[in-house]
Design a protein around this motif. Structure first.
Motif, short mmCIF file in Angstrom:
data_model
loop_
_atom_site.label_atom_id
_atom_site.label_comp_id
_atom_site.label_asym_id
_atom_site.label_seq_id
_atom_site.Cartn_x
_atom_site.Cartn_y
_atom_site.Cartn_z
N SER A 31 -5.41 23.12 -24.64
CA SER A 31 -3.95 23.11 -24.64
C SER A 31 -3.44 22.05 -23.66
O SER A 31 -3.95 21.90 -22.56
N GLU A 32 -2.42 21.33 -24.09
CA GLU A 32 -1.84 20.31 -23.22
C GLU A 32 -0.84 20.94 -22.27
O GLU A 32 -0.05 21.81 -22.65
N LYS A 77 -7.83 7.92 -22.76
CA LYS A 77 -7.55 8.60 -24.02
C LYS A 77 -7.18 10.06 -23.76
O LYS A 77 -7.85 10.76 -23.01
N GLY A 78 -6.11 10.51 -24.40
CA GLY A 78 -5.67 11.90 -24.24
C GLY A 78 -4.65 12.11 -23.15
O GLY A 78 -4.16 13.22 -22.96
N ILE A 79 -4.31 11.04 -22.41
CA ILE A 79 -3.29 11.13 -21.35
C ILE A 79 -2.00 10.50 -21.85
O ILE A 79 -2.01 9.37 -22.38
N ARG A 80 -0.92 11.21 -21.70
CA ARG A 80 0.40 10.66 -22.06
C ARG A 80 1.30 10.71 -20.85
O ARG A 80 1.41 11.74 -20.18
N LEU A 81 1.93 9.59 -20.55
CA LEU A 81 2.88 9.54 -19.43
C LEU A 81 4.18 10.19 -19.83
O LEU A 81 4.70 9.97 -20.93
N SER A 138 -1.54 16.34 -20.60
CA SER A 138 -2.96 16.21 -20.86
C SER A 138 -3.60 17.57 -21.08
O SER A 138 -3.14 18.58 -20.55
N ALA A 139 -4.68 17.60 -21.87
CA ALA A 139 -5.58 18.74 -21.91
C ALA A 139 -6.63 18.55 -20.83
O ALA A 139 -6.77 17.45 -20.26
#
Length: 308
Positions: A224-225, A246-250, A265-266
Protein backbone atom coordinates in the motif's frame (compact mmCIF):
# COMPACT_ATOMS: atom_id res chain seq x y z
CA UNK A 1 -7.58 -25.53 29.39
CA UNK A 2 -7.49 -22.26 27.47
CA UNK A 3 -9.47 -19.43 29.02
CA UNK A 4 -12.65 -18.50 27.11
CA UNK A 5 -12.69 -15.22 25.19
CA UNK A 6 -13.38 -12.22 27.38
CA UNK A 7 -15.82 -11.04 24.71
CA UNK A 8 -17.47 -13.15 22.04
CA UNK A 9 -20.15 -11.51 19.92
CA UNK A 10 -21.86 -13.03 16.90
CA UNK A 11 -24.33 -11.20 14.69
CA UNK A 12 -25.00 -8.45 17.22
CA UNK A 13 -27.71 -6.10 15.97
CA UNK A 14 -29.19 -3.16 17.84
CA UNK A 15 -32.02 -0.84 16.80
CA UNK A 16 -33.11 2.52 18.16
CA UNK A 17 -36.50 2.94 16.57
CA UNK A 18 -35.90 2.62 12.85
CA UNK A 19 -32.20 3.42 13.18
CA UNK A 20 -29.83 0.45 12.93
CA UNK A 21 -27.05 1.29 15.40
CA UNK A 22 -25.25 -2.05 15.05
CA UNK A 23 -25.66 -4.38 12.08
CA UNK A 24 -24.55 -8.03 12.51
CA UNK A 25 -21.37 -7.23 14.43
CA UNK A 26 -18.92 -10.05 15.24
CA UNK A 27 -16.24 -9.41 17.85
CA UNK A 28 -13.65 -11.45 19.75
CA UNK A 29 -11.48 -10.07 22.55
CA UNK A 30 -9.03 -12.42 24.25
CA UNK A 31 -7.83 -12.21 27.86
CA UNK A 32 -4.73 -10.05 28.15
CA UNK A 33 -5.50 -8.21 24.91
CA UNK A 34 -5.89 -4.46 24.46
CA UNK A 35 -8.43 -4.17 21.67
CA UNK A 36 -9.12 -0.85 19.98
CA UNK A 37 -12.52 0.27 18.72
CA UNK A 38 -12.48 3.07 16.17
CA UNK A 39 -14.93 4.59 13.75
CA UNK A 40 -16.51 7.86 12.65
CA UNK A 41 -19.05 9.64 14.84
CA UNK A 42 -22.29 7.69 14.72
CA UNK A 43 -20.60 4.44 13.73
CA UNK A 44 -22.00 2.55 16.74
CA UNK A 45 -18.98 2.53 19.06
CA UNK A 46 -20.80 3.86 22.13
CA UNK A 47 -23.70 1.48 21.55
CA UNK A 48 -21.35 -1.49 21.41
CA UNK A 49 -19.48 -0.43 24.56
CA UNK A 50 -22.82 0.00 26.33
CA UNK A 51 -23.77 -3.58 25.45
CA UNK A 52 -20.48 -4.85 26.84
CA UNK A 53 -21.13 -3.00 30.11
CA UNK A 54 -24.63 -4.44 30.35
CA UNK A 55 -26.37 -1.08 29.92
CA UNK A 56 -28.51 -2.57 27.16
CA UNK A 57 -28.96 -5.87 25.30
CA UNK A 58 -28.80 -6.68 21.58
CA UNK A 59 -32.02 -7.04 19.64
CA UNK A 60 -30.46 -9.93 17.71
CA UNK A 61 -27.34 -12.03 17.98
CA UNK A 62 -25.39 -13.80 20.71
CA UNK A 63 -23.15 -12.09 23.27
CA UNK A 64 -20.88 -13.82 25.77
CA UNK A 65 -18.85 -11.87 28.33
CA UNK A 66 -16.21 -13.66 30.40
CA UNK A 67 -17.70 -16.94 29.24
CA UNK A 68 -21.25 -16.06 30.37
CA UNK A 69 -24.12 -15.57 27.88
CA UNK A 70 -25.73 -12.14 28.39
CA UNK A 71 -29.43 -11.91 27.59
CA UNK A 72 -30.73 -9.05 29.70
CA UNK A 73 -29.61 -5.61 30.85
CA UNK A 74 -27.43 -5.26 33.94
CA UNK A 75 -26.67 -8.99 33.83
CA UNK A 76 -22.98 -8.92 32.93
CA UNK A 77 -20.87 -11.15 35.20
CA UNK A 78 -18.63 -9.86 37.97
CA UNK A 79 -15.27 -8.70 36.71
CA UNK A 80 -16.52 -6.12 34.18
CA UNK A 81 -15.78 -2.43 34.79
CA UNK A 82 -15.39 0.80 32.87
CA UNK A 83 -17.34 3.78 31.58
CA UNK A 84 -19.03 5.18 28.49
CA UNK A 85 -19.36 8.90 27.69
CA UNK A 86 -17.07 9.77 30.59
CA UNK A 87 -17.10 8.57 34.20
CA UNK A 88 -20.00 9.49 36.47
CA UNK A 89 -18.58 11.47 39.40
CA UNK A 90 -19.91 13.61 42.25
CA UNK A 91 -18.40 17.08 41.75
CA UNK A 92 -18.93 18.18 45.37
CA UNK A 93 -16.95 15.20 46.72
CA UNK A 94 -13.20 14.70 46.77
CA UNK A 95 -11.50 12.07 44.63
CA UNK A 96 -11.19 9.76 47.64
CA UNK A 97 -14.81 10.30 48.67
CA UNK A 98 -15.99 9.45 45.15
CA UNK A 99 -14.11 6.17 45.20
CA UNK A 100 -15.27 5.37 48.73
CA UNK A 101 -18.92 5.91 47.71
CA UNK A 102 -18.46 3.67 44.69
CA UNK A 103 -16.75 1.00 46.79
CA UNK A 104 -19.69 0.95 49.20
CA UNK A 105 -22.09 0.45 46.30
CA UNK A 106 -20.05 -2.37 44.83
CA UNK A 107 -19.28 -4.17 48.07
CA UNK A 108 -16.03 -6.08 48.31
CA UNK A 109 -13.06 -4.70 46.41
CA UNK A 110 -9.61 -6.08 45.67
CA UNK A 111 -7.71 -2.82 45.20
CA UNK A 112 -7.47 -0.18 47.94
CA UNK A 113 -8.66 3.35 47.24
CA UNK A 114 -5.21 4.80 47.92
CA UNK A 115 -3.59 2.28 45.58
CA UNK A 116 -6.09 2.97 42.79
CA UNK A 117 -5.51 6.72 43.10
CA UNK A 118 -1.76 6.22 43.12
CA UNK A 119 -1.85 4.04 40.01
CA UNK A 120 -3.44 6.81 37.96
CA UNK A 121 -1.19 9.53 39.37
CA UNK A 122 -3.76 11.50 41.38
CA UNK A 123 -2.30 11.10 44.88
CA UNK A 124 -1.50 14.81 45.17
CA UNK A 125 -5.13 15.79 44.54
CA UNK A 126 -6.84 12.87 46.30
CA UNK A 127 -8.45 15.20 48.85
CA UNK A 128 -9.47 17.89 46.34
CA UNK A 129 -13.09 18.27 45.21
CA UNK A 130 -13.75 16.86 41.77
CA UNK A 131 -15.53 20.04 40.61
CA UNK A 132 -12.08 21.59 40.18
CA UNK A 133 -10.68 18.71 38.16
CA UNK A 134 -9.77 19.05 34.50
CA UNK A 135 -11.26 16.68 31.93
CA UNK A 136 -8.09 14.61 31.94
CA UNK A 137 -8.08 14.31 35.73
CA UNK A 138 -11.71 13.16 35.67
CA UNK A 139 -10.80 10.51 33.09
CA UNK A 140 -7.99 9.27 35.32
CA UNK A 141 -10.30 9.18 38.35
CA UNK A 142 -12.80 7.18 36.29
CA UNK A 143 -10.05 4.69 35.53
CA UNK A 144 -9.17 4.53 39.24
CA UNK A 145 -12.82 3.70 39.98
CA UNK A 146 -12.70 0.85 37.49
CA UNK A 147 -9.54 -0.51 39.10
CA UNK A 148 -11.22 -0.96 42.51
CA UNK A 149 -12.64 -4.34 41.53
CA UNK A 150 -9.54 -5.56 39.70
CA UNK A 151 -11.55 -6.15 36.52
CA UNK A 152 -11.07 -9.03 34.11
CA UNK A 153 -12.68 -6.96 31.34
CA UNK A 154 -12.17 -3.20 31.28
CA UNK A 155 -14.30 -1.04 28.94
CA UNK A 156 -13.06 2.51 28.31
CA UNK A 157 -14.52 5.26 26.13
CA UNK A 158 -11.93 7.83 25.00
CA UNK A 159 -9.68 7.22 28.05
CA UNK A 160 -7.03 9.72 26.91
CA UNK A 161 -9.52 12.61 26.51
CA UNK A 162 -7.96 15.77 27.92
CA UNK A 163 -4.81 14.05 29.17
CA UNK A 164 -1.51 15.90 29.34
CA UNK A 165 1.69 13.91 28.60
CA UNK A 166 2.12 12.94 32.27
CA UNK A 167 -1.49 11.76 32.54
CA UNK A 168 -1.19 9.79 29.32
CA UNK A 169 1.94 8.09 30.65
CA UNK A 170 0.06 7.00 33.78
CA UNK A 171 -2.91 5.67 31.78
CA UNK A 172 -0.69 3.84 29.29
CA UNK A 173 1.21 2.24 32.17
CA UNK A 174 -1.97 1.10 33.94
CA UNK A 175 -3.48 -0.45 30.81
CA UNK A 176 -0.24 -2.17 29.84
CA UNK A 177 0.12 -3.71 33.31
CA UNK A 178 -3.51 -4.83 33.37
CA UNK A 179 -3.13 -6.58 30.02
CA UNK A 180 0.11 -8.23 31.16
CA UNK A 181 -1.81 -9.62 34.16
CA UNK A 182 -4.50 -11.12 31.90
CA UNK A 183 -7.16 -8.39 31.87
CA UNK A 184 -8.87 -7.77 28.53
CA UNK A 185 -9.14 -4.06 27.70
CA UNK A 186 -11.58 -2.71 25.12
CA UNK A 187 -11.05 0.96 24.41
CA UNK A 188 -12.68 3.37 22.03
CA UNK A 189 -10.63 6.29 20.79
CA UNK A 190 -10.51 8.88 18.05
CA UNK A 191 -6.74 9.15 18.58
CA UNK A 192 -4.97 6.75 16.26
CA UNK A 193 -1.67 7.23 18.13
CA UNK A 194 -3.29 5.85 21.29
CA UNK A 195 -4.65 2.84 19.43
CA UNK A 196 -1.33 2.13 17.71
CA UNK A 197 0.62 2.51 20.96
CA UNK A 198 -1.64 0.32 23.10
CA UNK A 199 -3.63 -2.10 20.97
CA UNK A 200 -2.62 -5.38 19.36
CA UNK A 201 -5.93 -5.70 17.53
CA UNK A 202 -8.53 -3.23 16.33
CA UNK A 203 -12.12 -3.24 15.16
CA UNK A 204 -13.16 -0.51 12.75
CA UNK A 205 -16.87 0.29 12.69
CA UNK A 206 -18.63 2.23 9.98
CA UNK A 207 -22.39 2.83 9.87
CA UNK A 208 -22.89 0.10 12.46
CA UNK A 209 -21.00 -2.58 10.53
CA UNK A 210 -17.53 -4.04 10.96
CA UNK A 211 -15.25 -2.73 8.23
CA UNK A 212 -12.22 -4.54 9.67
CA UNK A 213 -11.36 -6.57 12.75
CA UNK A 214 -7.99 -8.13 13.46
CA UNK A 215 -4.32 -7.39 14.13
CA UNK A 216 -3.21 -3.84 13.38
CA UNK A 217 -0.24 -5.27 11.48
CA UNK A 218 -2.63 -6.59 8.82
CA UNK A 219 -3.71 -3.04 8.00
CA UNK A 220 -0.18 -1.94 7.10
CA UNK A 221 0.34 -3.78 3.84
CA UNK A 222 3.80 -3.37 2.31
CA UNK A 223 2.16 -2.94 -1.09
CA UNK A 224 0.00 0.00 0.00
CA UNK A 225 1.24 3.47 -0.85
CA UNK A 226 1.55 6.07 1.90
CA UNK A 227 2.74 9.65 1.88
CA UNK A 228 5.98 10.19 3.83
CA UNK A 229 7.75 13.29 5.12
CA UNK A 230 11.47 13.17 4.34
CA UNK A 231 14.07 15.57 5.73
CA UNK A 232 17.70 15.11 4.70
CA UNK A 233 21.09 16.85 4.84
CA UNK A 234 20.89 17.62 1.11
CA UNK A 235 17.32 18.15 -0.14
CA UNK A 236 18.37 18.85 -3.72
CA UNK A 237 20.18 15.54 -4.11
CA UNK A 238 17.41 13.73 -2.20
CA UNK A 239 14.85 15.15 -4.62
CA UNK A 240 16.91 13.97 -7.59
CA UNK A 241 17.23 10.47 -6.11
CA UNK A 242 13.47 10.40 -5.46
CA UNK A 243 12.79 11.20 -9.12
CA UNK A 244 15.16 8.44 -10.21
CA UNK A 245 13.82 5.71 -7.87
CA UNK A 246 11.14 3.51 -9.36
CA UNK A 247 7.95 3.54 -7.29
CA UNK A 248 8.63 6.94 -5.67
CA UNK A 249 6.38 9.87 -6.51
CA UNK A 250 7.07 13.40 -5.33
CA UNK A 251 4.16 15.18 -3.69
CA UNK A 252 3.77 18.95 -3.38
CA UNK A 253 7.11 19.66 -5.02
CA UNK A 254 9.01 22.35 -3.18
CA UNK A 255 11.88 24.60 -4.26
CA UNK A 256 15.31 23.03 -3.79
CA UNK A 257 16.02 25.38 -0.88
CA UNK A 258 13.26 23.77 1.21
CA UNK A 259 14.48 20.86 3.35
CA UNK A 260 11.23 18.89 3.52
CA UNK A 261 10.12 16.49 0.79
CA UNK A 262 6.80 14.72 0.65
CA UNK A 263 6.86 11.48 -1.31
CA UNK A 264 4.33 8.76 -2.02
CA UNK A 265 5.65 5.23 -1.88
CA UNK A 266 5.07 1.60 -0.94
CA UNK A 267 7.55 0.02 1.47
CA UNK A 268 9.85 -1.72 -1.08
CA UNK A 269 10.39 1.47 -3.06
CA UNK A 270 10.90 3.44 0.16
CA UNK A 271 13.59 0.97 1.24
CA UNK A 272 15.39 1.41 -2.08
CA UNK A 273 15.16 5.20 -1.78
CA UNK A 274 16.75 5.16 1.69
CA UNK A 275 19.54 2.80 0.50
CA UNK A 276 20.39 5.19 -2.32
CA UNK A 277 20.45 8.14 0.06
CA UNK A 278 22.91 6.28 2.30
CA UNK A 279 25.10 5.29 -0.67
CA UNK A 280 25.30 8.97 -1.66
CA UNK A 281 26.25 9.91 1.92
CA UNK A 282 22.98 11.82 2.49
CA UNK A 283 21.87 11.88 6.13
CA UNK A 284 18.20 11.06 6.78
CA UNK A 285 17.02 13.38 9.55
CA UNK A 286 13.32 12.59 9.40
CA UNK A 287 11.30 9.86 7.74
CA UNK A 288 7.72 9.44 8.90
CA UNK A 289 4.28 8.81 7.42
CA UNK A 290 2.19 11.94 6.92
CA UNK A 291 -0.75 9.81 8.08
CA UNK A 292 -0.18 6.64 10.11
CA UNK A 293 -0.93 3.28 8.42
CA UNK A 294 -3.85 2.76 10.81
CA UNK A 295 -5.32 6.16 10.05
CA UNK A 296 -4.87 5.66 6.30
CA UNK A 297 -6.59 2.27 6.48
CA UNK A 298 -9.33 3.72 8.69
CA UNK A 299 -10.08 6.47 6.16
CA UNK A 300 -10.04 4.08 3.20
CA UNK A 301 -12.20 1.42 4.88
CA UNK A 302 -14.83 3.79 6.27
CA UNK A 303 -15.11 5.72 3.01
CA UNK A 304 -15.55 2.44 1.14
CA UNK A 305 -18.16 1.21 3.61
CA UNK A 306 -20.14 4.44 3.43
CA UNK A 307 -20.33 4.27 -0.38
CA UNK A 308 -21.60 0.67 -0.41
Amino acid sequence: MDAPPSVRARGITKYFGEVVALDSVDLDVAPGQVHGLVGPNGAGKTTLLGLLLGLAVPDRGDLEILGTPVGRALAVPDGVAGFVDGPGLYPSMTAKQNLAALARLRGDRTTSIDDAIDQVGLTDVADDRVRGFSLGMRQRLGLAAALLTKPRLLILDEPSNGLDPAGKKHVYGVLTRLAADGTAVMLSSHRMDDVEALCSEVTILSTGRVAFSGPISKLASEDSELDYRVRTSDPAVARRIARETKGIRLRDQEPDSVELLVISSAVPALDEFVKRLVRDDIAVRELAPVVSPLEAAFIALTEQQETN
